[in-house]
Scaffold this motif. Sequence first.
Motif, PDB file in Angstrom:
ATOM      1  N   ASP A 135       0.599  -1.179   0.032  1.00  0.00           N
ATOM      2  CA  ASP A 135       0.071  -0.091  -0.033  1.00  0.00           C
ATOM      3  C   ASP A 135       0.750   1.108   0.003  1.00  0.00           C
ATOM      4  OD1 ASP A 135      -2.371  -1.667   0.081  1.00  0.00           O
ATOM      5  OD2 ASP A 135      -2.342  -1.610   2.288  1.00  0.00           O
ATOM      6  N   ILE A 136       2.158   1.256   0.081  1.00  0.00           N
ATOM      7  CA  ILE A 136       2.925   2.202   0.224  1.00  0.00           C
ATOM      8  C   ILE A 136       3.642   2.602  -0.919  1.00  0.00           C
ATOM      9  CG2 ILE A 136       3.102   2.174   2.755  1.00  0.00           C
ATOM     10  CD1 ILE A 136       5.948   1.233   2.383  1.00  0.00           C
ATOM     11  N   LYS A 137       3.481   1.916  -2.038  1.00  0.00           N
ATOM     12  CA  LYS A 137       4.362   2.030  -3.244  1.00  0.00           C
ATOM     13  C   LYS A 137       4.133   3.572  -3.878  1.00  0.00           C
ATOM     14  CE  LYS A 137       4.443  -2.657  -4.649  1.00  0.00           C
ATOM     15  NZ  LYS A 137       3.971  -3.588  -5.664  1.00  0.00           N
ATOM     16  N   ASN A 138       5.086   4.136  -4.225  1.00  0.00           N
ATOM     17  CA  ASN A 138       5.015   5.531  -4.845  1.00  0.00           C
ATOM     18  C   ASN A 138       4.726   6.590  -3.792  1.00  0.00           C
ATOM     19  OD1 ASN A 138       5.740   4.516  -7.425  1.00  0.00           O
ATOM     20  ND2 ASN A 138       3.748   4.072  -7.815  1.00  0.00           N
ATOM     21  N   LYS A 139       4.943   6.299  -2.417  1.00  0.00           N
ATOM     22  CA  LYS A 139       4.707   7.344  -1.276  1.00  0.00           C
ATOM     23  C   LYS A 139       5.768   7.591  -0.508  1.00  0.00           C
ATOM     24  CE  LYS A 139      -0.006   5.878  -0.850  1.00  0.00           C
ATOM     25  NZ  LYS A 139      -1.082   5.120   0.086  1.00  0.00           N
ATOM     26  N   SER A 140       5.716   8.866  -0.056  1.00  0.00           N
ATOM     27  CA  SER A 140       7.021   9.175   0.840  1.00  0.00           C
ATOM     28  C   SER A 140       6.543   8.545   2.133  1.00  0.00           C
ATOM     29  CB  SER A 140       7.314  10.616   0.891  1.00  0.00           C
ATOM     30  OG  SER A 140       7.606  11.036  -0.168  1.00  0.00           O
ATOM     31  N   MET A 187      11.557  -5.187   3.038  1.00  0.00           N
ATOM     32  CA  MET A 187      11.928  -3.746   3.186  1.00  0.00           C
ATOM     33  C   MET A 187      12.656  -3.046   2.146  1.00  0.00           C
ATOM     34  SD  MET A 187      10.122  -3.455   6.274  1.00  0.00           S
ATOM     35  CE  MET A 187      10.421  -1.887   6.944  1.00  0.00           C
ATOM     36  N   GLY A 188      13.744  -4.079   1.740  1.00  0.00           N
ATOM     37  CA  GLY A 188      14.516  -3.225   0.556  1.00  0.00           C
ATOM     38  C   GLY A 188      13.634  -3.288  -0.772  1.00  0.00           C
ATOM     39  N   LEU A 211      12.780   0.926   1.354  1.00  0.00           N
ATOM     40  CA  LEU A 211      12.769   1.390   2.877  1.00  0.00           C
ATOM     41  C   LEU A 211      14.327   0.802   3.367  1.00  0.00           C
ATOM     42  CD1 LEU A 211       9.060   0.565   4.231  1.00  0.00           C
ATOM     43  CD2 LEU A 211      10.149   2.595   3.171  1.00  0.00           C
ATOM     44  N   CYS A 212      14.758   1.794   3.859  1.00  0.00           N
ATOM     45  CA  CYS A 212      16.201   1.695   4.314  1.00  0.00           C
ATOM     46  C   CYS A 212      16.024   1.995   6.094  1.00  0.00           C
ATOM     47  CB  CYS A 212      17.477   2.353   3.842  1.00  0.00           C
ATOM     48  SG  CYS A 212      17.346   2.231   1.965  1.00  0.00           S
ATOM     49  N   PRO A 213      16.740   1.166   6.867  1.00  0.00           N
ATOM     50  CA  PRO A 213      17.027   1.439   8.254  1.00  0.00           C
ATOM     51  C   PRO A 213      17.804   2.708   8.576  1.00  0.00           C
ATOM     52  CG  PRO A 213      18.415  -0.562   7.556  1.00  0.00           C
ATOM     53  CD  PRO A 213      17.614  -0.080   6.594  1.00  0.00           C
ATOM     54  N   MET A 214      17.328   3.487   9.547  1.00  0.00           N
ATOM     55  CA  MET A 214      17.993   4.542   9.924  1.00  0.00           C
ATOM     56  C   MET A 214      19.030   4.329  11.092  1.00  0.00           C
ATOM     57  SD  MET A 214      17.252   7.063   7.704  1.00  0.00           S
ATOM     58  CE  MET A 214      17.614   5.700   6.496  1.00  0.00           C
TER      59      MET A 214
END
Length: 254
Positions: free
Chosen positions: A4-9, A33-34, A38-41
């Motif tokens: 559901d989060i594709k193409n979203k910030s 996640m990759g 999405l990358c871990p901070m």
Amino acid sequence: MLDDIKNKSVIVCGDFNIDLGNTVAINDFKNYMGIAGLCPMITKPTRITTHSATIIDNIYTNLHGDIINGIFMIDVSDHLPVFTIYDNFCINTMQDNSFVIIRDKSSKAIEDFREDLKRQNWDQVYTNDLNNAYNAFMTTLINLYDKNCKQIKICAQTAKISFDKPWMTNGLKNACKKKNYLYRMFLKKRTEDAECRYKKYKNKLVSIIRKQKKDYYTNLIDKNKGSIKNMWGVIDTVLHKGKAKIITPDFITK
């Protein structure tokens, strides 16, 4: 969720309970996640004991730019708080006539919430299907929370930040600094001796602060016995009535 989060910030924060320090056990999680970009901070341990140090609390994002990541070395829980600062992340400031939404967490609201929980039939939770049990529990809990601790809309001008605790003397503040120092030493050494010294000092300090707070309000009530109005003002302060307060700052000092 990731679909559901594709193409979203996106910024995803939480206690994932998956140790990023264990590279063997987390391959599937890292791949998912990759794929979502999405990358871990956070790359350092967030839960540290005498026998383990795991990276289980994290902030994942697909945002780019000037980023500062870190961990707060404070003992608000057995997990260290994590943060990410984006210098180019725009937040609109509220206008003077804007409103904020807060939850009603008065004593009555919490008591009504507790009584509603006691009256519930939890048969759907006691099932062999773990997912169904979890969903049934959370649905009931959230519905009752929304019912009893309703959202309240208030003017932003009345929502002031307040950290003032008049019973905290300079001596107690210095003691808090020492307690934080002992906690950092425990995180650094990770020995039972360092943990024991930290916990012993913390427990003693908590007892002293509680007594100091009790004595402060006892003396305040004694001083205002001759005025009913002033007496109720003290009681309202103890019960956190009056103007709503937001205790979360809108900035972090670097």
